[in-house]
Design a protein around this motif. Structure first.
Motif, short mmCIF file in Angstrom:
data_model
loop_
_atom_site.label_atom_id
_atom_site.label_comp_id
_atom_site.label_asym_id
_atom_site.label_seq_id
_atom_site.Cartn_x
_atom_site.Cartn_y
_atom_site.Cartn_z
N CYS A 1 7.48 9.15 19.08
CA CYS A 1 7.24 7.70 18.98
C CYS A 1 6.81 7.16 20.34
O CYS A 1 7.51 7.29 21.33
N CYS B 1 4.31 0.12 13.31
CA CYS B 1 5.15 0.17 12.10
C CYS B 1 5.91 -1.16 11.93
O CYS B 1 6.10 -1.63 10.80
N CYS C 1 1.13 4.74 11.64
CA CYS C 1 1.66 5.36 12.86
C CYS C 1 0.63 6.29 13.50
O CYS C 1 0.16 7.23 12.86
N ILE D 1 4.50 9.76 12.41
CA ILE D 1 5.92 9.98 12.12
C ILE D 1 6.47 8.86 11.24
O ILE D 1 5.83 7.82 11.07
S1 SF4 Z 1 6.31 2.52 17.17
FE1 SF4 Z 1 6.17 3.04 15.00
S2 SF4 Z 1 3.98 3.31 14.67
FE2 SF4 Z 1 4.26 3.38 16.87
S3 SF4 Z 1 4.52 5.57 17.34
FE3 SF4 Z 1 6.59 4.74 17.01
S4 SF4 Z 1 7.00 5.12 14.85
FE4 SF4 Z 1 4.80 5.35 15.12
#
Ligand code: SF4
Ligand code: SF4
Length: 497
Positions: free
Chosen positions: A311, A317, A297, A301
Motif C-alpha cells: 500500500c 480506495c 488500487c 491490493i
Molecule cells: S491507499 Fe488504497 S488504493 Fe492506494 S495503494 Fe493503498 S490500498 Fe491501494
C-alpha cells in the motif's frame, strides 16, 4: 429515503486493526512450504487501475502538476546571462539562482540530504507513505502514463477488453499511438534531465541539429528509457519489489500514524444488497462488496485485508469508497485515513490529530527546523570567495638571496560571486614575516578560480629549525577597492636544519 447506515450498530463496539502483514493478492491461503514458494513465484498479473475522483485524487494531481511544472520549467529560467539552475559538472560549478557553489561546498549537499531524510521521517511518522502516494516520481510518472493510456485505450474495462482481443488494426493503431506518445514524453523527460547539467537552450539546438555529445545522447536516452520502462511497464512492480523504502517504512510507523484503513467493525460482514434493503435486518455491515476499492488500487491490493506493505497510501480506495457510500446513502469514511488508536478508541478527528502531533513528531520537526535554519543561515552568510592553501611540495624550504628562508605555497582562490574581485594576501605568525607575490593586484574573474604562487620569507636566524604555524589573511575588494570579504587560512612554515 436514506438507507439505514449499518455503522450505527457498531458505535460502541471495540474496533480491530489487522496488523501489517505482507499479503500477496490472490495468493493461496495455505501456509505450507509449497504454498509459500507458490506465492513467491506467482506469475505477474497486469493491473488495470480504474479512474477515480475525490479529494485524494485532487491532491495527487495537484502534486503531479506542481512537481512537473517545476521539473520541466526550471531549466528554462534565466538568471542574468545564464541558466538559473545549472549543475555544470565540467566546470565544477553549481548555479542555483544567485548562488554559485563549488565542489568544496559539498557540506550544503550533505545538509540537503539530512533535510530530505528528516522530512521523510517526519511525514512518514505523521501520515505513513505520503511521499510514495503523492510525490514520488514513480507515482507521478505512472499517473501521467496511465492517464495517456486511459485517453487512448479507455478506462479499466475497455483496456482489459482490448488486451484480451486478438491483434486487429484498431488494437495495433491504439497501441502504437500510445507507445509513440509515451516515448515522446520519455525523451522529453530525459532531455529535461540533461538540461540541468548542460545549458538547455544549447542542448535543444544540438538536439535538433544532431550535434549532441555521446554522453548527452546516452543520458537523454537512458533517463528517457528508465521513465518509459518504470512508468509504462513496471509501475507497481517498482514499489513492490525494487523500492527499499517499502521495506523499512514499518519501523517509522506507530499506532498514532495516519494510514489508509478499512473500518472492519463497521464494514463486516460485507455483502451486496439493494439500496432499499435494511442491512441490520440482513446482518450486513456497511461494505457492499463492490470491489471498487480493489479496482482503483494502483498496486492491486485489497485494503479490506488490512494494511499491507504494497500500500503506497495514495487514498484512491478511500475516494472510491466514499463515492459508493454516497450512492448507497451510508456515512462516508468506511475506508479513510485514520490511526490504529483512533479506530480502537473511536476518537473524533480533533482527538486523532492531537495524538498525531506526538512527542516523536515534535522532535523530528524541531530537528528539521534547526537543520533548515542552520543551512539557510550558513548559505546567507557564506563568503564571496573560497581559498585552499597547498604547500608547494617541490620546494619545501630554501635559503634565498638576502639571507632569508623561503617557503612556497600555492593558493587556489575561488570567486563565488558573479563579479570580478581583487585579492590581497597578507600573513602573520613569525617574526618579520614577508609575503612575496608575482603580482600586487590579484584578480579573479566572475565565478572563476585561479591558482597563485605565494612565497613567505623570514630572516635566516630569526627562529630555530622546526615547524611554525602561520596564518594567511585574504581580503577581497571590488573594482572600487571596497572590501567585500575577508578570510583566514592556516598553514605551517618550515625552517630546515
Ligand atoms: S491507499 Fe488504497 S488504493 Fe492506494 S495503494 Fe493503498 S490500498 Fe491501494
Ligand atoms: S469500495 Fe467500499 S463498499 Fe466497495 S468493496 Fe471497497 S470497502 Fe466495500
Amino acid at each position: 429515503m436514506e438507507s439505514p447506515d449499518p455503522s450505527s450498530k457498531f458505535d460502541n463496539a471495540p474496533r480491530k486493526i489487522i496488523p501489517i502483514v505482507p499479503v500477496l493478492d490472490g495468493a493461496p491461503a495455505d501456509s505450507s512450504e509449497e504454498g509459500a514458494w507458490g506465492e513467491l513465484y506467482q506469475a505477474h498479473q497486469k493491473i488495470y487501475p480504474r479512474s477515480v475522483q475525490g479529494i485524494f485524487a485532487k491532491w495527487r494531481w495537484g502534486f503531479v502538476f506542481l512537481t512537473q511544472i517545476i521539473f520541466y520549467c526550471l531549466p528554462w529560467l534565466e538568471w542574468g546571462q545564464r541558466q538559473a539552475v545549472l549543475f555544470d559538472l565540467g566546470a565544477r560549478r553549481f548555479y542555483i539562482f544567485g548562488i554559485v557553489l563549488y565542489p568544496q561546498d559539498f557540506i550544503y549537499l550533505t545538509g540537503l540530504l539530512v533535510i530530505s531524510a528528516f522530512s521523510l521521517f517526519l511525514f512518514t511518522a505523521i501520515a505513513g507513505r505520503l511521499w510514495c502516494g503523492f510525490a514520488c516520481p514513480q507515482t507521478v510518472y505512472s499517473e501521467i502514463f496511465i492517464w495517456i493510456e486511459r485517453k487512448i485505450e479507455g478506462d479499466r474495462t475497455a483496456r482489459m477488453r482490448l488486451d484480451s482481443q486478438e491483434m486487429s488494426l484498431e488494437k495495433l493503431v491504439k497501441k502504437w499511438y500510445k507507445h509513440l506518445i509515451w516515448i515522446g514524453f520519455s525523451i522529453w523527460t530525459g532531455f529535461t534531465f540533461v538540461g540541468y547539467f548542460t545549458p538547455i537552450r544549447e542542448l535543444g539546438m544540438e538536439f535538433f541539429l544532431g550535434n549532441m555529445s555521446s554522453w548527452e545522447v546516452f543520458w537523454v536516452f537512458f533517463y528517457g528509457f528508465a521513465t518509459y520502462g518504470n512508468a509504462g511497464f513496471m509501475r507497481e512492480q517498482v514499489c513492490k519489489y525494487m523500492c527499499p523504502y517499502a521495506r523499512f517504512q514499518s519501523a517509522m510507523f506507530d499506532k498514532d500514524t495516519l494510514i489508509v484503513t478499512y473500518d472492519t467493525e463497521r464494514g463486516e460482514p460485507r455483502g451486496s444488497r439493494s439500496k432499499k434493503d435494511n442491512p441490520v435486518a440482513l446482518n450486513l455491515g456497511a461494505c457492499v462488496d463492490c470491489s471498487l476499492c480493489v479496482q482503483v488500487c494502483p498496486t492491486g491490493i485489497d485494503i479490506r485485508k488490512g494494511l499491507q506493505y504494497e500500500c503506497i497510501g495514495c487514498g484512491a480506495c478511500a475516494d472510491v469508497c466514499d463515492t459508493v457510500m454516497d450512492k448507497v446513502g451510508y456515512a462516508r469514511g468506511l475506508v479513510k485515513y485514520s490511526t490504529e488508536h483512533a479506530m480502537q478508541n473511536h476518537w473524533t478527528t480533533a482527538q486523532t490529530l492531537r495524538h498525531v502531533f506526538r512527542p516523536r513528531v515534535l522532535i523530528y520537526t524541531g530537528i528539521l527546523l534547526l537543520v533548515v535554519a542552520v543551512l539557510f543561515g550558513s548559505l546567507l552568510n557564506r563568503k564571496s570567495f573560497k581559498v585552499d592553501v597547498v604547500r608547494d611540495r617541490a620546494s619545501l624550504a630554501r635559503i634565498v638571496s638576502g639571507g632569508h628562508i623561503e617557503n612556497v605555497y600555492r593558493l587556489q582562490i575561488m570567486n563565488a560571486v558573479e563579479k570580478r574581485q581583487h585579492f590581497k594576501v597578507t600573513a602573520e605568525g613569525m617574526y618579520d614575516l614577508k609575503v612575496m607575490t608575482d603580482s600586487e593586484d590579484l584578480i579573479v574573474e566572475s565565478t572563476q578560480s585561479r591558482w597563485i604562487s605565494i612565497r613567505l620569507q623570514v630572516p635566516y636566524d630569526s627562529a630555530m629549525p622546526g615547524s611554525y604555524p602561520v596564518k594567511f589573511f585574504i581580503e577581497a575588494t571590488d573594482d572600487d577597492q571596497k572590501v567585500q570579504d575577508k578570510l583566514e587560512e592556516k598553514s605551517v612554515f618550515l625552517i630546515p636544519r
